[in-house]
Scaffold this motif. Structure first.
Motif, PDB file in Angstrom:
ATOM      1  N   LEU A   1     -11.349   5.543 -12.886  1.00 14.41           N
ATOM      2  CA  LEU A   1     -10.096   5.886 -12.544  1.00 14.41           C
ATOM      3  C   LEU A   1     -10.093   6.808 -11.909  1.00 14.41           C
ATOM      4  CD1 LEU A   1      -8.129   4.753 -15.686  1.00 14.41           C
ATOM      5  CD2 LEU A   1      -8.444   3.333 -13.813  1.00 14.41           C
ATOM      6  N   ILE A   2     -10.311   7.924 -11.905  1.00 14.17           N
ATOM      7  CA  ILE A   2     -10.541   9.126 -11.057  1.00 14.17           C
ATOM      8  C   ILE A   2     -10.893   8.943  -9.677  1.00 14.17           C
ATOM      9  CG2 ILE A   2     -11.466  11.525 -10.913  1.00 14.17           C
ATOM     10  CD1 ILE A   2     -11.208  12.121 -13.732  1.00 14.17           C
ATOM     11  N   ARG A   3     -12.163   8.108  -9.627  1.00 14.20           N
ATOM     12  CA  ARG A   3     -12.686   7.965  -8.353  1.00 14.20           C
ATOM     13  C   ARG A   3     -11.631   6.889  -7.551  1.00 14.20           C
ATOM     14  NH1 ARG A   3     -17.474   6.638 -11.181  1.00 14.20           N
ATOM     15  NH2 ARG A   3     -17.190   4.405 -10.980  1.00 14.20           N
ATOM     16  N   VAL A   4     -11.090   5.954  -8.171  1.00 13.72           N
ATOM     17  CA  VAL A   4     -10.111   5.164  -7.655  1.00 13.72           C
ATOM     18  C   VAL A   4      -8.711   5.922  -7.236  1.00 13.72           C
ATOM     19  CG1 VAL A   4      -8.278   3.222  -7.995  1.00 13.72           C
ATOM     20  CG2 VAL A   4     -10.639   3.370  -8.740  1.00 13.72           C
ATOM     21  N   PHE A   5      -8.303   6.845  -8.080  1.00 12.78           N
ATOM     22  CA  PHE A   5      -7.276   7.861  -7.671  1.00 12.78           C
ATOM     23  C   PHE A   5      -7.444   8.387  -6.529  1.00 12.78           C
ATOM     24  CE2 PHE A   5      -4.612  11.531  -8.886  1.00 12.78           C
ATOM     25  CZ  PHE A   5      -3.387  10.930  -9.056  1.00 12.78           C
ATOM     26  N   LEU A   6      -8.515   9.303  -6.514  1.00 11.83           N
ATOM     27  CA  LEU A   6      -8.789  10.216  -5.314  1.00 11.83           C
ATOM     28  C   LEU A   6      -9.233   9.274  -4.048  1.00 11.83           C
ATOM     29  CD1 LEU A   6     -10.801  12.801  -7.175  1.00 11.83           C
ATOM     30  CD2 LEU A   6      -8.524  12.829  -6.489  1.00 11.83           C
ATOM     31  N   ARG A   7      -9.359   8.149  -3.980  1.00  8.34           N
ATOM     32  CA  ARG A   7      -9.620   7.373  -2.927  1.00  8.34           C
ATOM     33  C   ARG A   7      -8.743   7.568  -1.786  1.00  8.34           C
ATOM     34  NH1 ARG A   7     -12.029   1.460  -3.888  1.00  8.34           N
ATOM     35  NH2 ARG A   7     -13.682   2.790  -4.937  1.00  8.34           N
ATOM     36  N   ARG A   8      -7.512   7.666  -2.165  1.00  6.48           N
ATOM     37  CA  ARG A   8      -6.557   7.913  -0.757  1.00  6.48           C
ATOM     38  C   ARG A   8      -5.380   8.722  -1.422  1.00  6.48           C
ATOM     39  NH1 ARG A   8      -3.064   2.760   0.805  1.00  6.48           N
ATOM     40  NH2 ARG A   8      -5.231   1.843   1.382  1.00  6.48           N
ATOM     41  N   ASP A   9      -4.586   9.137  -0.396  1.00  7.06           N
ATOM     42  CA  ASP A   9      -3.439   9.864  -0.683  1.00  7.06           C
ATOM     43  C   ASP A   9      -2.133   9.150  -0.919  1.00  7.06           C
ATOM     44  OD1 ASP A   9      -4.970  12.026   0.203  1.00  7.06           O
ATOM     45  OD2 ASP A   9      -3.998  12.397   1.985  1.00  7.06           O
ATOM     46  N   ARG A  10      -1.302   9.533  -1.571  1.00  8.37           N
ATOM     47  CA  ARG A  10      -0.003   9.114  -2.058  1.00  8.37           C
ATOM     48  C   ARG A  10      -0.105   8.135  -3.208  1.00  8.37           C
ATOM     49  NH1 ARG A  10       3.385  12.560   0.246  1.00  8.37           N
ATOM     50  NH2 ARG A  10       3.286  12.818   2.336  1.00  8.37           N
ATOM     51  N   ILE A  11      -1.361   8.352  -3.973  1.00  5.79           N
ATOM     52  CA  ILE A  11      -1.413   7.433  -5.191  1.00  5.79           C
ATOM     53  C   ILE A  11      -0.769   8.294  -6.462  1.00  5.79           C
ATOM     54  CG2 ILE A  11      -2.952   6.395  -6.758  1.00  5.79           C
ATOM     55  CD1 ILE A  11      -4.706   5.451  -4.558  1.00  5.79           C
TER      56      ILE A  11
END
Length: 625
Positions: free
Chosen positions: A85-95
């Motif tokens: 989930l951290i990888r998904v979270f850091l994939r783009r801004d504004r999440i």
């Protein structure tokens, strides 16, 4: 009023009115062209913003779906799921936050920023994400679980309706991706829409305004956070914008200003992108055009006032000559021409006057020619009337002969029945070897022939009370052809059916009309025997939706022209050998006449014969027989 004054007023009118008219027309055309250009520019901008908004949101759905395809996070342990989930979270801004949900819609793991300093020590990229309050985490879990439960099996993702976060009061949406295949559960993320809001603020150049509305027509994003929080309702201002399915144009008023707007739906999200500009700003070039037009009009009037005296003196004499030429034309002298060798407008007027005289002279000649053409048309109509009178006379003649035939048939029936009965009794009493039996058989055969003629006469004489029902003309013609198929093949006739496209219905009696076409087909077969070319063309055509024309053209022997007037008379035949009774065409004429139609025959000896029948068409709603 002196000519100078009149000319001055005329020149003012000639100069001012066209200039004013041209200005108004130019204003109208420029306003239309400018409005169309502004509208088209707004439409393009609205479509572009709608596509960008859809791409911005749906790309996250694609990324979440891709993450689920490449790895099965529900099968991971707690630490591995958290790392995923951290990888998904850091994939783009504004999440703002992401969460992993099982098949029951319960959260199994999540990542969000609640302690910025602690997250910054772990990963500097956490600084690109908002700090989320506990109430917002609960709201995200509730929205995500509800949205995942609504995703159908044929879809891989879903996007929630836009909303303002509970504490931060920022616009956001929840994007969920459903686990592929038979795996349950899914991945959800809360996406902030600040980037879209900033883009809309940058896209609004000058007085132009670009904003997004939700499906109900309320303001979603326009680059001003305070106005976004108020969620202004535009559904009453912009007609057709709420739930729009295609690009459109609309006008609205805001704070006393009129705005021109174009809107475009955002694909798959139900939002609407709107581009608007104040009307006075969009049409500002027209005000410059108006000032230029009135300036030109003023200069024109000044020039007219200066040149009017000179022009009055130069125009008086040529105008007099033009007036004299007009009087000559009024007297009927169409050959009169004006000799005025000038290269100015008066010279053009004189040449136009001469052209008018030539045109009048030409029109006079054409009128004479038209009179001759009209006389020819009258003659043609007279000929058609004579043909109608001939047909009426033929009907009357057939009716009279039918009455005579009725009397003959009535008087012949009883004696004929007695003869047939006695002959049959005598035949029953005579042995087979008796020589008188052959003679009595001949008498019996000829008596039956007389009975057949009497029946034909009754058909000719009696006005048929036929049942008028809608019937399929093409089907009936096919049945007639099929009944004579063996004879057609034997004679070697090639049949070409050129039927009107679609279904053609007429009002009539199936048996009576079938008998008519059978008789006409028999005549055509008889005429084509021993002919080198044996072709039969059967065509139908609908005339004015009320009549149906049927033509039967053969390549038979044809009929001599002197016999055409008598062709429908009873007992008249053109056959080389007497094989019938001479009543077939007379019966056909009576049947078609009883149906309210007409029958005509055109023939050329050695070429062929064309029989034309016109029958009333049946109403479209009638059933078929």
């Amino acid at each position: 009023m002196r000519i100078r004054t009149r000319l001055l007023l005329l020149l003012i009118a000639i100069a001012a009115v066209p200039a004013l008219a041209v200005g108004l027309l130019a204003w109208r055309d420029a306003e239309r062209a400018l409005s169309e250009a502004v509208a088209e520019q707004h439409r393009r901008t609205a479509r572009a913003e709608a596509e960008h908004a859809a791409t911005h949101v749906l790309s996250l759905a694609t990324e979440l779906g891709g993450a689920l395809v490449h790895q099965e996070p529900l099968a991971l342990g707690p630490s591995e799921a958290q790392e995923f989930l951290i990888r998904v979270f850091l994939r783009r801004d504004r999440i703002a936050q992401v969460g992993l949900f099982d098949a029951r819609g319960e959260l199994t793991a999540s990542v969000f920023v609640d302690d910025p300093e602690a997250f910054a020590r772990q990963e500097p990229q956490f600084g690109r994400h908002d700090t989320v309050a506990a109430r917002e985490v609960e709201d995200f879990q509730r929205r995500s679980a509800g949205l995942l439960s609504q995703v159908s099996e044929d879809r891989a993702y879903a996007v929630s309706a836009p909303y303002l976060t509970a504490v931060r009061r920022r616009p956001a949406v929840v994007v969920v991706a459903r686990a592929p295949g038979t795996r349950a559960g899914g991945l959800a993320a809360e996406l902030g829409l600040e980037d879209l809001s900033q883009r809309l603020a940058m896209r609004g150049v000058g007085n132009e305004r670009v904003f997004l509305l939700d499906g109900a027509g309320r303001l979603l994003l326009d680059g001003e956070p305070e106005r976004e929080r108020r969620q202004e309702d535009f559904s009453g201002k912009l007609t057709g914008v709420a739930g729009a399915k295609q690009t459109g144009l609309a006008d609205y008023e805001e704070e006393g200003r009129a705005w021109l707007a174009a809107f475009s739906p955002v694909p798959e999200l139900g939002w609407v992108a709107v581009v608007a500009r104040p009307r006075e700003a969009a049409l500002a070039p027209l005000h410059a055009l108006a000032r230029s037009t009135f300036g030109v009009l003023g200069l024109t009037l000044v020039g007219v006032l200066a040149l009017a005296p000179l022009l009055a003196r130069a125009l008086a004499r040529p105008i007099a000559r033009l007036a004299e030429g007009a009087r000559e034309l009024a007297r009927g002298n169409l050959a009169h021409r004006i000799s005025l060798k000038r290269r100015d407008e008066l010279g053009d007027l004189a040449r136009a006057f001469n052209d008018m005289g030539q045109a009048l002279e030409q029109a006079h000649r054409e009128l004479l020619g038209f009179n001759e053409q009209l006389a020819a048309q009258v003659e043609e109509r007279t000929r058609e009337l004579q043909q109608t009178q001939v047909q009426l006379s033929r009907s009357q003649r057939l009716a009279a002969m039918g009455d005579l035939a009725a009397g003959m048939a009535h008087e012949m029936n009883n004696p004929l029945a007695a003869v047939l009965g006695n002959v049959q009794l005598m035949l029953m009493d005579l042995p087979e070897e008796d020589p008188s039996r052959r003679m009595l058989g001949t008498v019996h055969q000829q008596a039956q022939r007389i009975a057949s003629i009497v029946r034909e006469l009754q058909l000719l004489s009696e006005r048929q009370q036929l049942g008028r029902l809608p019937l399929d003309l093409h089907r009936m013609l096919q049945r007639v052809l099929e009944s004579r198929d063996a004879e057609l093949s034997l004679v070697g006739v090639r049949v070409d059916c050129q039927f009107h496209p679609g279904e053609v219905k007429v009002l009539g009696d199936t048996q009576a009309l079938g008998d008519v076409f059978g008789r006409l087909l028999g005549n055509a077969l008889n005429a084509m025997r021993d002919r080198p070319e044996r072709n039969l063309v059967l065509s139908t055509q609908v005339v004015d939706a009320e009549l149906v024309r049927v033509e039967m053209r053969d390549t038979g022997r044809g009929i001599a022209r002197e016999h055409l007037e008598r062709i429908f008379n009873p007992f008249f035949t053109t056959k080389q050998q007497w094989t019938g009774k001479g009543l077939s065409l007379a019966v056909c004429h009576r049947v078609i006449e009883d149906h309210g139609g007409t029958i005509s025959l055109d023939s050329h000896e050695g070429v062929g014969t064309t029989v034309t029948l016109v029958l009333p068409a049946a109403p479209a709603s009638g059933g078929l027989v």
